[in-house]
Motif scaffolding. Structure first.
Motif, PDB file in Angstrom:
ATOM      1  N   ARG A 123       1.252   0.761  -4.168  1.00 38.27           N
ATOM      2  CA  ARG A 123       0.066   0.518  -5.004  1.00 38.27           C
ATOM      3  C   ARG A 123       0.229   1.166  -6.372  1.00 38.27           C
ATOM      4  O   ARG A 123      -0.123   0.567  -7.399  1.00 38.27           O
ATOM      5  CB  ARG A 123      -1.197   1.046  -4.315  1.00 38.27           C
ATOM      6  N   ASN A 124       0.750   2.384  -6.408  1.00 41.95           N
ATOM      7  CA  ASN A 124       0.962   3.049  -7.692  1.00 41.95           C
ATOM      8  C   ASN A 124       1.970   2.294  -8.551  1.00 41.95           C
ATOM      9  O   ASN A 124       1.842   2.235  -9.782  1.00 41.95           O
ATOM     10  CB  ASN A 124       1.429   4.487  -7.468  1.00 41.95           C
ATOM     11  N   ARG A 125       2.968   1.719  -7.916  1.00 39.74           N
ATOM     12  CA  ARG A 125       3.953   0.927  -8.659  1.00 39.74           C
ATOM     13  C   ARG A 125       3.287  -0.270  -9.317  1.00 39.74           C
ATOM     14  O   ARG A 125       3.552  -0.582 -10.493  1.00 39.74           O
ATOM     15  CB  ARG A 125       5.068   0.457  -7.723  1.00 39.74           C
ATOM     16  N   LEU A 126       2.399  -0.926  -8.589  1.00 41.33           N
ATOM     17  CA  LEU A 126       1.698  -2.080  -9.143  1.00 41.33           C
ATOM     18  C   LEU A 126       0.735  -1.672 -10.256  1.00 41.33           C
ATOM     19  O   LEU A 126       0.610  -2.355 -11.272  1.00 41.33           O
ATOM     20  CB  LEU A 126       0.934  -2.816  -8.042  1.00 41.33           C
ATOM     21  N   LEU A 127       0.041  -0.548 -10.057  1.00 37.73           N
ATOM     22  CA  LEU A 127      -0.909  -0.084 -11.068  1.00 37.73           C
ATOM     23  C   LEU A 127      -0.208   0.287 -12.372  1.00 37.73           C
ATOM     24  O   LEU A 127      -0.765   0.099 -13.466  1.00 37.73           O
ATOM     25  CB  LEU A 127      -1.693   1.125 -10.550  1.00 37.73           C
ATOM     26  N   ALA A 128       1.009   0.809 -12.265  1.00 34.56           N
ATOM     27  CA  ALA A 128       1.743   1.231 -13.460  1.00 34.56           C
ATOM     28  C   ALA A 128       2.468   0.070 -14.138  1.00 34.56           C
ATOM     29  O   ALA A 128       2.918   0.201 -15.279  1.00 34.56           O
ATOM     30  CB  ALA A 128       2.755   2.312 -13.089  1.00 34.56           C
ATOM     31  N   ASP A 129       2.572  -1.069 -13.450  1.00 36.53           N
ATOM     32  CA  ASP A 129       3.252  -2.244 -13.998  1.00 36.53           C
ATOM     33  C   ASP A 129       2.393  -2.871 -15.096  1.00 36.53           C
ATOM     34  O   ASP A 129       1.175  -2.999 -14.942  1.00 36.53           O
ATOM     35  CB  ASP A 129       3.503  -3.262 -12.880  1.00 36.53           C
ATOM     36  N   GLU A 130       3.000  -3.238 -16.186  1.00 32.04           N
ATOM     37  CA  GLU A 130       2.250  -3.825 -17.313  1.00 32.04           C
ATOM     38  C   GLU A 130       1.868  -5.281 -17.084  1.00 32.04           C
ATOM     39  O   GLU A 130       1.024  -5.822 -17.798  1.00 32.04           O
ATOM     40  CB  GLU A 130       3.071  -3.710 -18.612  1.00 32.04           C
ATOM     41  N   ARG A 131       2.477  -5.898 -16.102  1.00 29.40           N
ATOM     42  CA  ARG A 131       2.148  -7.290 -15.822  1.00 29.40           C
ATOM     43  C   ARG A 131       0.774  -7.385 -15.164  1.00 29.40           C
ATOM     44  O   ARG A 131       0.297  -6.416 -14.564  1.00 29.40           O
ATOM     45  CB  ARG A 131       3.215  -7.915 -14.918  1.00 29.40           C
ATOM     46  N   PRO A 132       0.119  -8.565 -15.224  1.00 31.11           N
ATOM     47  CA  PRO A 132      -1.210  -8.734 -14.607  1.00 31.11           C
ATOM     48  C   PRO A 132      -1.163  -8.428 -13.109  1.00 31.11           C
ATOM     49  O   PRO A 132      -0.185  -8.740 -12.425  1.00 31.11           O
ATOM     50  CB  PRO A 132      -1.534 -10.206 -14.863  1.00 31.11           C
ATOM     51  N   LEU A 133      -2.228  -7.814 -12.626  1.00 30.53           N
ATOM     52  CA  LEU A 133      -2.300  -7.478 -11.213  1.00 30.53           C
ATOM     53  C   LEU A 133      -2.509  -8.729 -10.372  1.00 30.53           C
ATOM     54  O   LEU A 133      -3.202  -9.663 -10.777  1.00 30.53           O
ATOM     55  CB  LEU A 133      -3.450  -6.499 -10.961  1.00 30.53           C
ATOM     56  N   ASP A 134      -1.918  -8.740  -9.199  1.00 23.57           N
ATOM     57  CA  ASP A 134      -2.129  -9.810  -8.231  1.00 23.57           C
ATOM     58  C   ASP A 134      -3.165  -9.322  -7.221  1.00 23.57           C
ATOM     59  O   ASP A 134      -2.849  -8.509  -6.347  1.00 23.57           O
ATOM     60  CB  ASP A 134      -0.808 -10.130  -7.523  1.00 23.57           C
ATOM     61  N   PRO A 135      -4.422  -9.795  -7.313  1.00 23.10           N
ATOM     62  CA  PRO A 135      -5.481  -9.287  -6.431  1.00 23.10           C
ATOM     63  C   PRO A 135      -5.153  -9.455  -4.949  1.00 23.10           C
ATOM     64  O   PRO A 135      -5.459  -8.561  -4.139  1.00 23.10           O
ATOM     65  CB  PRO A 135      -6.704 -10.126  -6.827  1.00 23.10           C
ATOM     66  N   ALA A 136      -4.548 -10.576  -4.587  1.00 26.85           N
ATOM     67  CA  ALA A 136      -4.229 -10.806  -3.175  1.00 26.85           C
ATOM     68  C   ALA A 136      -3.211  -9.788  -2.663  1.00 26.85           C
ATOM     69  O   ALA A 136      -3.314  -9.292  -1.537  1.00 26.85           O
ATOM     70  CB  ALA A 136      -3.702 -12.231  -2.988  1.00 26.85           C
ATOM     71  N   TRP A 137      -2.211  -9.490  -3.502  1.00 30.35           N
ATOM     72  CA  TRP A 137      -1.203  -8.509  -3.119  1.00 30.35           C
ATOM     73  C   TRP A 137      -1.812  -7.115  -2.987  1.00 30.35           C
ATOM     74  O   TRP A 137      -1.523  -6.376  -2.044  1.00 30.35           O
ATOM     75  CB  TRP A 137      -0.078  -8.519  -4.146  1.00 30.35           C
ATOM     76  N   LEU A 138      -2.701  -6.784  -3.941  1.00 27.95           N
ATOM     77  CA  LEU A 138      -3.388  -5.498  -3.865  1.00 27.95           C
ATOM     78  C   LEU A 138      -4.285  -5.417  -2.631  1.00 27.95           C
ATOM     79  O   LEU A 138      -4.368  -4.373  -1.987  1.00 27.95           O
ATOM     80  CB  LEU A 138      -4.235  -5.275  -5.123  1.00 27.95           C
ATOM     81  N   ASP A 139      -4.944  -6.511  -2.303  1.00 30.42           N
ATOM     82  CA  ASP A 139      -5.792  -6.528  -1.110  1.00 30.42           C
ATOM     83  C   ASP A 139      -4.997  -6.119   0.127  1.00 30.42           C
ATOM     84  O   ASP A 139      -5.453  -5.296   0.933  1.00 30.42           O
ATOM     85  CB  ASP A 139      -6.380  -7.927  -0.888  1.00 30.42           C
ATOM     86  N   GLY A 140      -3.809  -6.710   0.276  1.00 29.73           N
ATOM     87  CA  GLY A 140      -2.991  -6.412   1.445  1.00 29.73           C
ATOM     88  C   GLY A 140      -2.550  -4.964   1.495  1.00 29.73           C
ATOM     89  O   GLY A 140      -2.560  -4.333   2.565  1.00 29.73           O
ATOM     90  N   ILE A 141      -2.158  -4.428   0.348  1.00 34.14           N
ATOM     91  CA  ILE A 141      -1.724  -3.026   0.308  1.00 34.14           C
ATOM     92  C   ILE A 141      -2.893  -2.093   0.593  1.00 34.14           C
ATOM     93  O   ILE A 141      -2.755  -1.101   1.318  1.00 34.14           O
ATOM     94  CB  ILE A 141      -1.101  -2.705  -1.067  1.00 34.14           C
ATOM     95  N   GLU A 142      -4.053  -2.425   0.029  1.00 37.71           N
ATOM     96  CA  GLU A 142      -5.210  -1.547   0.204  1.00 37.71           C
ATOM     97  C   GLU A 142      -5.729  -1.552   1.632  1.00 37.71           C
ATOM     98  O   GLU A 142      -6.303  -0.551   2.088  1.00 37.71           O
ATOM     99  CB  GLU A 142      -6.298  -1.947  -0.785  1.00 37.71           C
ATOM    100  N   VAL A 143      -5.532  -2.636   2.360  1.00 36.95           N
ATOM    101  CA  VAL A 143      -5.891  -2.654   3.779  1.00 36.95           C
ATOM    102  C   VAL A 143      -5.070  -1.593   4.526  1.00 36.95           C
ATOM    103  O   VAL A 143      -5.597  -0.823   5.330  1.00 36.95           O
ATOM    104  CB  VAL A 143      -5.666  -4.055   4.384  1.00 36.95           C
ATOM    105  N   GLN A 144      -3.764  -1.561   4.254  1.00 30.77           N
ATOM    106  CA  GLN A 144      -2.897  -0.559   4.890  1.00 30.77           C
ATOM    107  C   GLN A 144      -3.262   0.854   4.439  1.00 30.77           C
ATOM    108  O   GLN A 144      -3.321   1.791   5.246  1.00 30.77           O
ATOM    109  CB  GLN A 144      -1.440  -0.841   4.536  1.00 30.77           C
ATOM    110  N   LEU A 145      -3.506   0.992   3.146  1.00 34.73           N
ATOM    111  CA  LEU A 145      -3.830   2.303   2.594  1.00 34.73           C
ATOM    112  C   LEU A 145      -5.117   2.846   3.210  1.00 34.73           C
ATOM    113  O   LEU A 145      -5.203   4.032   3.567  1.00 34.73           O
ATOM    114  CB  LEU A 145      -3.972   2.178   1.075  1.00 34.73           C
ATOM    115  N   ALA A 146      -6.117   1.982   3.344  1.00 38.97           N
ATOM    116  CA  ALA A 146      -7.398   2.408   3.906  1.00 38.97           C
ATOM    117  C   ALA A 146      -7.279   2.734   5.390  1.00 38.97           C
ATOM    118  O   ALA A 146      -7.828   3.738   5.869  1.00 38.97           O
ATOM    119  CB  ALA A 146      -8.448   1.324   3.681  1.00 38.97           C
TER     120      ALA A 146
END
Length: 361
Positions: free
Chosen positions: A165-188
């Motif tokens: 998740r931190n890698r995605l947040l630090a990336d300058e490219r637009p965020l992929d909400p679906a990809w973040l959703d999947g990671i955040e499910v695991q994180l939570a």
């Protein structure tokens, strides 16, 4: 059950060491640099995690990883049954990969926690209350792991999801909400389990510490700043709602990786960080002893104490030995001389350590 027939092969300065006939108390005596702490470190690898020094695996091999190392032990059973054989090792072709065997079969490092409840206290931990929040989280996680071996799995998976998740947040490219959703499910999921394991551990520890007298060891009060919601659904919502703010920061700002353990000296109502060095040491010993007594009620307990007796006055030393004697844990202690251990000398197994060689005394 208790550990016996402990072997070290090519481990730091121990080329080929064996310790047989272990007892409830086990003393390693020798000059500084002889290899006493190396034995404790080797034993600590019979539990999940990175060992009491948190060293990289290649550093533990006597040839800096070129040939690997091996640590083994038998876990004797009180009923006289066949001992359980535990072992961990690295190989020359993969010096950074730790492998584990239980009764000769491949196993995971996490599975070691099903056999032993391991704890330790080293001089490097004396400044725990002045150290970083990360050091206190690791201390708390080690205690939680002794109660629940699955705690290690949740910690590993949480850290993996957090890095992604931190890698995605630090990336300058637009965020992929679906990809973040999947990671955040695991994180939570794993973050909530991590927090709840820590809270449960502090709960039983606090109950045990409440009945302790103020002397000879200062009585600590424990509290936990969770760093965010501890419920899975609430943590997932907080992560989702915080994306914009955390994108600006380039990292995740909510979750158990932001937590901290708060310790207060009961008698003075003073934060541990503001107490004297002696008071901090006394509170740390009180926590470690209470944890060892509780952990040994579930699985065989092993407690590693590096240079702890020499820094205590005779009254506190006697109190320490009394507590250890009744804890139910197998205890390994180091020292430069036998004098501080006079009270337990007759009931202990004693080894002299010199230049990586161990001799029964």
């Amino acid at each position: 059950m208790a550990l016996d027939r402990i072997t070290l092969s090519r481990f730091r300065n121990h080329a080929d060491t064996a310790l047989d006939g272990a007892r409830g108390f086990n003393l390693l005596v020798g000059e500084n640099g002889a290899g006493k702490t190396n034995v404790l470190e080797a034993i600590s690898l019979l539990a999940p995690g990175r060992g009491l020094r948190r060293a990289a695996l290649p550093e533990m091999a006597s040839d800096q990883g070129q040939g690997g190392f091996a640590v083994g032990a038998s876990l004797a059973q009180h009923d006289g049954g066949e001992p359980v054989r535990l072992g961990t090792y690295t190989e020359a072709q993969a010096p950074s990969r730790r492998r584990v065997r239980v009764n000769g079969s491949e196993a995971s490092a996490v599975s070691l926690g099903e056999w032993l409840a391991m704890g330790w206290l080293t001089p490097a931990m004396d400044r725990l209350f002045m150290d970083s929040a990360g050091a206190r989280r690791r201390f708390l996680d080690r205690m939680a792991l002794a109660f629940d071996p699955s705690h290690a799995r949740h910690a590993t998976r949480y850290e993996s999801a957090l890095r992604e998740r931190n890698r995605l947040l630090a990336d300058e490219r637009p965020l992929d909400p679906a990809w973040l959703d999947g990671i955040e499910v695991q994180l939570a999921e794993h973050g909530a389990a991590l927090s709840q394991g820590r809270i449960a551990t502090l709960g039983v520890l606090s109950t045990a510490l409440e009945i302790l007298p103020e002397e000879p060891f200062a009585r600590p009060l424990l509290d936990y700043d969770s760093g965010g919601p501890t419920d899975c659904a609430d943590l997932a919502a907080a992560l989702r709602d915080g994306r914009k703010r955390e994108r600006s920061a380039g990292r995740t700002l909510t979750g158990p990786h932001r937590a901290d353990l708060a310790v207060t000296m009961a008698g003075k109502a003073m934060p541990a960080a503001n107490c004297s060095t002696g008071e901090q040491k006394a509170m740390l010993i009180a926590i470690v002893l209470a944890h060892a007594e509780l952990a040994a009620k579930g699985r065989p307990g092993v407690l590693l104490l590096d240079e702890v007796a020499a820094h205590l006055d005779p009254l506190r030393r006697a109190a320490l030995f009394d507590r250890l004697r009744s804890s139910g844990a197998q205890v390994w202690l180091t020292g430069t001389e036998l004098a501080p251990f006079a009270d337990i000398r007759e009931e202990a197994a004693v080894w002299e350590v010199a230049c990586g060689a161990v001799t029964r005394m």
